[in-house]
Design a protein around this motif. Structure first.
Motif, PDB file in Angstrom:
ATOM      1  N   ARG A 211       0.320  -1.025  -0.074  1.00  0.00           N
ATOM      2  CA  ARG A 211      -0.325   0.009  -0.036  1.00  0.00           C
ATOM      3  C   ARG A 211       1.044   1.088  -0.157  1.00  0.00           C
ATOM      4  O   ARG A 211       0.831   1.977  -0.672  1.00  0.00           O
ATOM      5  N   ASP A 212       1.976   1.070   1.096  1.00  0.00           N
ATOM      6  CA  ASP A 212       2.912   2.603   1.247  1.00  0.00           C
ATOM      7  C   ASP A 212       3.800   2.107  -0.460  1.00  0.00           C
ATOM      8  O   ASP A 212       2.831   3.468  -0.927  1.00  0.00           O
ATOM      9  N   GLY A 213       4.068   1.400  -1.483  1.00  0.00           N
ATOM     10  CA  GLY A 213       4.604   1.554  -2.080  1.00  0.00           C
ATOM     11  C   GLY A 213       3.693   2.129  -3.327  1.00  0.00           C
ATOM     12  O   GLY A 213       4.322   3.110  -4.117  1.00  0.00           O
ATOM     13  N   LEU A 214       1.912   1.857  -3.670  1.00  0.00           N
ATOM     14  CA  LEU A 214       1.335   2.307  -4.289  1.00  0.00           C
ATOM     15  C   LEU A 214       1.194   3.453  -3.934  1.00  0.00           C
ATOM     16  O   LEU A 214       1.329   4.834  -4.892  1.00  0.00           O
ATOM     17  N   ARG A 215       1.485   4.386  -2.647  1.00  0.00           N
ATOM     18  CA  ARG A 215       0.974   5.358  -2.384  1.00  0.00           C
ATOM     19  C   ARG A 215       2.031   6.438  -2.951  1.00  0.00           C
ATOM     20  O   ARG A 215       1.798   7.558  -3.945  1.00  0.00           O
ATOM     21  N   SER A 216       3.094   5.802  -3.099  1.00  0.00           N
ATOM     22  CA  SER A 216       4.698   6.675  -3.650  1.00  0.00           C
ATOM     23  C   SER A 216       4.624   6.678  -4.724  1.00  0.00           C
ATOM     24  O   SER A 216       4.983   7.822  -5.336  1.00  0.00           O
ATOM     25  N   LEU A 217       4.241   5.606  -5.823  1.00  0.00           N
ATOM     26  CA  LEU A 217       4.674   5.785  -7.266  1.00  0.00           C
ATOM     27  C   LEU A 217       3.177   6.964  -8.002  1.00  0.00           C
ATOM     28  O   LEU A 217       3.241   6.898  -9.108  1.00  0.00           O
ATOM     29  N   ARG A 218       1.901   6.944  -6.848  1.00  0.00           N
ATOM     30  CA  ARG A 218       1.168   7.956  -7.024  1.00  0.00           C
ATOM     31  C   ARG A 218       1.853   9.387  -7.193  1.00  0.00           C
ATOM     32  O   ARG A 218       1.287  10.076  -7.999  1.00  0.00           O
TER      33      ARG A 218
END
Length: 1002
Positions: free
Chosen positions: A386-393
């Motif tokens: 979830r944290d990785g997705l937030r960063s990617l966005r």
């Protein structure tokens, strides 16, 4: 020679005694040359050895042994190093073998010598033992043997021969079968490499799209090595000079170019390659390369060049015969690639929905998927995902490992644009949602009225400049050409970068709101409205807007397709005095607020598809240049548009209203005659509704007076109405405008044939439910590029309209014409016909018996690329005698629901057919042909370009005209299981080949 001197000294020592040997040595010293000096020294050593005391022999000989061995092994190692790049003869191989054996024997002597030294301490100091003397003699003999070996290499082995270059140097990279999304592209390129007409192929696309991977796969592919004598790979890169490139190629060819000039190197390369069939693979080409300066000319050996570049213009500059754009991965391919790369961590519970969102962020770019998947494979719980997705966005505002390189490449493409105009036009596209199909016509209008395109007082000129900019943005991979005609796209990654760049520019601050799955429901806050130069809130669920936002900087506002937006506050436009573009199309508004009159700078207003809009207030918009009011709820003719005297582009529809009083006729006529600057006019009508006939007559009379028209789309209810317009229009006489004319009543105003073309500057005529051959139709046809003849009566052939009239056609659709029996009757004409025709679609023409009747004059149909035949119930023969020989450019043939056809190429009409007919046919579609039993009677044709066949409901078609040598580029046969089961093949090899490319129809 040196070996001979050694023999002489040995003879002297044994046969003449020491004195004689010494004399021989003195004489030899006097007469020896530089070439014999080694032999002289050797002889001198023999003599000196004879004079030594036995006690010193062993140590001296051991020391000499080590020196001789070291010298010999150095020479041996030097030769072995050269064998990596040079060929050795049998003599040299035998010599190396003897040296290796001697090395083992020297090691054994070393052991014996060390043992003897240990034993010496236990012996008496008087005299010397017999074993010591024997060992000394053995070592001395071994010294002589090593020296002789050294001399033999110098005298007999000679210069080693350079090895021939390897046919292919395998590159590190994935196998094509491991990446199915690349496999099809590699196969396509291989197909073109087999085409003798294709010498150079350009592979282009944005950074990270997979070009290098495709090139490596092509280099490593087994079929490539079979096709060429040598495959040459060069990574060009931005800073590689022509000279360095030349040296890379020379090194690959193992040419000795030390100390010679570039033209001389070019000659060497040319001599080396002129008798070879080579494939040159150039990766990362940044700019034009003149390969002739390197020494690579077009070869008679059917050599090829494939280059990969980010820029389309590099392909054309290098005279490529074919350009292949590498597309982004499909959703399925991107998903599969990501799953494989992530590995076991993909099995974390509940991670799949997050993973799908991650893949969406990667926008189908293989490089980005690879980098992101490598990052996520280290995340072993759902919280980290979830944290990785937030960063990617949030990238590129924050750093994500592995993505920086891609962003730098993309930003370089932007910075490398030649001027600020192109940069502004590119950034403007970020206003549209990611992967949105952007229609180019309104986009170019927005660029123009925003002031990006300077020095273009006419819309036609501005559109020309705009199309050049579009082409450049596509060429450098910042925009993508859509599959939808006349549309472009900006992918998610590029758009994110564009928004990031715009945020750093004080005069180009873009405000966009992601609409998400639920849609944006609340408008931005006051601060956001105030800071933005351009705002896009399109495709959302906004129901309300702020009462009076402060937007003094705003120049573009996109609110299109907010279906729930029913009302705009009265004071909404109060502080938007610099607004230039307002797009409200597809909203639910019923009227425009009165404050729209303050928009003195407004240049483009889009209101089409506002189906509830019943009133139109345009007061104060005298500077408006573009107005689109198609498909609105207006129930009366908008007379007030006559005040828009600077209007250059008007699109409107008459579906909901007509002229009710005779006084309105004059008003309609005057409206258009007062729009004297109008350049582009599109009037859409309900072409099956006769109530608009009087309206169009009045409008066409006013339009005929316009002198600046460059594009006119209008429907004439009758031929007489068209004739009236033609006779009164001054511009028609000088043919100054592009037209789309529809004549007669019919079901739809759409032009089907135009879907086959990028139709800028294409003249189109649709003639529906007419009768006979009217001269005015033939006159318009003289200027027509695309013709649709629908439901016509009173003509049995297309050529009845006159050969000259149909010879400008590039596209032709004939539909529902029950009396048409043939397209062209060659017996009634004296010259070539349909010489420009590229696309022909014939649908539901029940009495069509032939396409061409009688003799086929040279040049007829010579440009035809697509032929589609559907529901031609009496058609028995597609290619009449002599016709097929003219179809050298036919690429797509589709035959559906033609129940009388028995052979696609009829043998009786094509006796003695040459094997190389239909050289460019790529696609063959056969559907619902109950009597067809063959494509061609044998396997004698070559089918060199055929790539795909689709067969359905052809029950007795059980044989295909293919063997293992023809149709070498055929990659797909799509058919159902029952057809495949009934297919008959000559032998197992052909069946196996066809099975490998058969795909079951869905």
């Amino acid at each position: 020679m040196s070996s001979g001197w050694g023999d002489m000294f040995e003879a002297a020592a044994s046969g003449l005694g020491l004195a004689a040997a010494s004399a021989v040595g003195t004489a030899a010293s006097a007469v020896c040359t530089a070439a014999g000096e080694e032999a002289y020294n050797y002889g001198k050593n023999i003599v000196n050895n004879m004079r030594r005391k036995p006690d010193n022999d062993l140590e001296d000989n051991h020391k000499r042994l080590k020196e001789k061995a070291k010298k010999l092994y150095a020479r041996r190692d030097n030769i072995l190093a050269q064998t990596k790049t040079k060929l050795v003869n049998q003599v040299c191989e035998a010599w190396i073998s003897r040296v290796m054996k001697s090395e083992e024997e020297v090691r054994e002597l070393e052991i014996k010598y060390n043992d003897e030294k240990s034993n010496k301490k236990r012996r008496s100091q008087h005299g010397s033992s017999k074993s010591r003397t024997d060992l000394s003699n053995i070592i001395a003999e071994k010294c002589d043997e090593l020296h002789n070996l050294w001399l033999q290499e110098k005298s007999k082995i000679g210069i080693l021969v350079e090895k021939l270059p390897e046919r292919v140097i395998i590159m590190h990279g994935p196998k094509p079968e491991d990446k199915p999304f690349l496999h099809s592209t590699v196969e396509e390129i291989l197909g073109h490499l087999r085409d003798k007409n294709v010498k150079r192929i350009g592979l282009w696309g944005m950074p990270g799209i997979g070009k290098t991977t495709i090139m490596k796969s092509l280099n490593n592919y087994e079929d490539t090595a079979k096709m060429f004598d040598i495959v040459i790979w060069v990574t060009v890169s931005k800073d590689l000079s022509l000279e360095k490139l030349q040296h890379k190629i020379a090194d690959r060819l193992k040419l000795n170019v030390e100390g010679i000039t570039e033209p001389e190197i070019a000659q060497q390369i040319w001599r080396e390659l002129k008798s070879k069939r080579y494939l040159l693979l150039l990766d990362e080409v940044w700019d034009f390369l003149d390969l002739s300066l390197i020494g690579m000319y077009e070869s008679e050996m059917d050599s090829k060049v494939v280059l990969a570049t980010r820029y389309l213009h590099v392909c054309s500059d290098m005279d490529t015969h074919l350009e292949l754009n590498v597309p982004r991965l499909s959703e399925a391919d991107a998903w599969n690639m990501f799953k494989v790369k992530v590995g076991r961590n993909f099995n974390i519970p509940n991670v799949e929905p997050i993973a799908k969102e991650v893949v969406i962020e990667c926008a189908g770019l293989p490089l980005l998927i690879d980098k992101v998947a490598s990052n996520f494979r280290r995340r072993d719980n759902i919280h980290l995902w979830r944290d990785g997705l937030r960063s990617l966005r949030r990238w590129p505002s924050i750093k994500i490992q592995g993505i920086g390189e891609l962003i730098e490449c993309l930003e370089f493409c932007y910075e490398n644009l030649k001027d600020e105009v192109q940069k502004d036009c590119f950034l403007y596209c970020a206003l549209y949602t990611e992967d949105y199909e952007i229609y180019t016509d309104p986009l170019l209008e927005c660029w123009t009225v925003e002031g990006f395109i300077h020095d273009a007082s006419e819309f036609r000129v501005a559109r020309g400049i705009g199309h050049s900019i579009l082409k450049e943005l596509i060429s450098v991979s910042l925009l993508e050409k859509s599959e939808k005609m006349n549309h472009v796209r900006m992918n998610k990654v590029i758009r994110t970068m564009a928004l990031n760049i715009s945020s750093r520019r004080c005069n180009f601050n873009i405000l966009v709101k992601p609409h998400g799955a639920g849609g944006l429901q609340e408008a931005p806050d006051e601060v956001e409205w105030k800071q933005a130069n351009r705002i896009s809130l399109m495709d959302s669920k906004l129901g309300t807007l702020p009462e009076m936002p402060d937007c003094n900087k705003l120049s573009t506002l996109f609110l299109q397709r907010n279906w729930e937006l029913k009302e705009i506050p009265d004071l909404f436009f109060r502080y938007m005095q610099y607004l230039r573009v307002l797009d409200l199309h597809g909203t639910g508004i019923m009227l425009l607020p009165s404050t729209i009159s303050v928009l003195k700078c407004l240049r483009a207003l889009y209101l089409h598809s506002c189906i509830f809009l019943v009133e139109l207030h345009l007061n104060g918009l005298e500077h408006l240049e573009v107005l689109d009011i198609r498909d609105t709820g207006l129930n009366h003719f908008p007379i007030q548009i006559r005040h828009l005297i600077r209007l250059k582009c008007l699109r409107m529809s008459l579906s909901n209203f007509g002229i009710r009083h005779s006084s309105d006729v004059e008003s309609c006529r005057n409206v258009f005659s007062s729009l004297y600057l109008l350049e582009e006019l599109q009037i859409i009508v309900d072409s099956n509704n006769q109530s608009w006939e009087l309206t169009v007559k009045a409008i066409s009379e006013g339009v005929a007076t316009l002198m600046h028209l460059t594009s006119l789309s209008i429907c004439f209810p009758t031929v007489d109405c068209l004739k009236s317009f033609i006779s009164t229009s001054q511009l028609w006489k000088v043919c100054c405008f592009t037209f789309q004319f529809s004549v007669g009543y019919h079901d739809t105003a759409l032009y089907k044939i135009l879907g086959c073309f990028e139709y800028q500057n294409m003249n189109c005529l649709k003639f529906a439910n007419g009768e006979g051959v009217d001269p005015i139709i033939s006159e318009v046809l003289l200027k027509t590029h695309a013709f649709e003849l629908i439901g016509h009566k009173g003509a049995s052939r297309l050529s009845d309209f006159g050969v000259d009239s149909i010879n400008k056609m590039r596209g032709c659709l004939i539909e529902g014409c029950n009396e048409i029996e043939t397209i062209v009757d060659g017996n009634s004409i004296t010259g070539s016909a349909l010489i420009c025709l590229e696309k022909m679609l014939i649908n539901n023409v029940p009495n069509l018996k032939t396409i061409w009747k009688g003799p086929v004059h040279y040049g007829s149909l010579s440009q035809l690329e697509t032929l589609t035949l559907c529901k031609c119930l009496k058609l028995k023969m597609i290619f009449s005698s002599g016709m097929i020989k003219e179809l050298s450019k036919l690429q797509h043939l589709e035959v559906e629901e033609c129940p009388e056809i028995e052979e696609i190429i009829t043998e009786s009409e094509n006796i003695g057919l040459e094997p190389d007919v239909l050289p460019r046919l790529k696609m063959l579609v056969l559907s619902n042909l109950p009597r067809v039993k063959g494509i061609w009677t044998s396997d004698s044709l070559k089918w060199p370009s055929l790539e795909r066949i689709k067969i359905s409901m052809c029950q007795i078609l059980t044989k295909l005209p293919f063997n293992n040598e023809n149709a070498i580029n055929l990659r797909c046969i799509e058919a159902d299981q029952s057809w495949w089961s009934a297919l008959e093949c000559q032998d197992d090899a052909i069946q196996q080949r066809l099975r490998s490319i058969w795909f079951q129809s869905p």
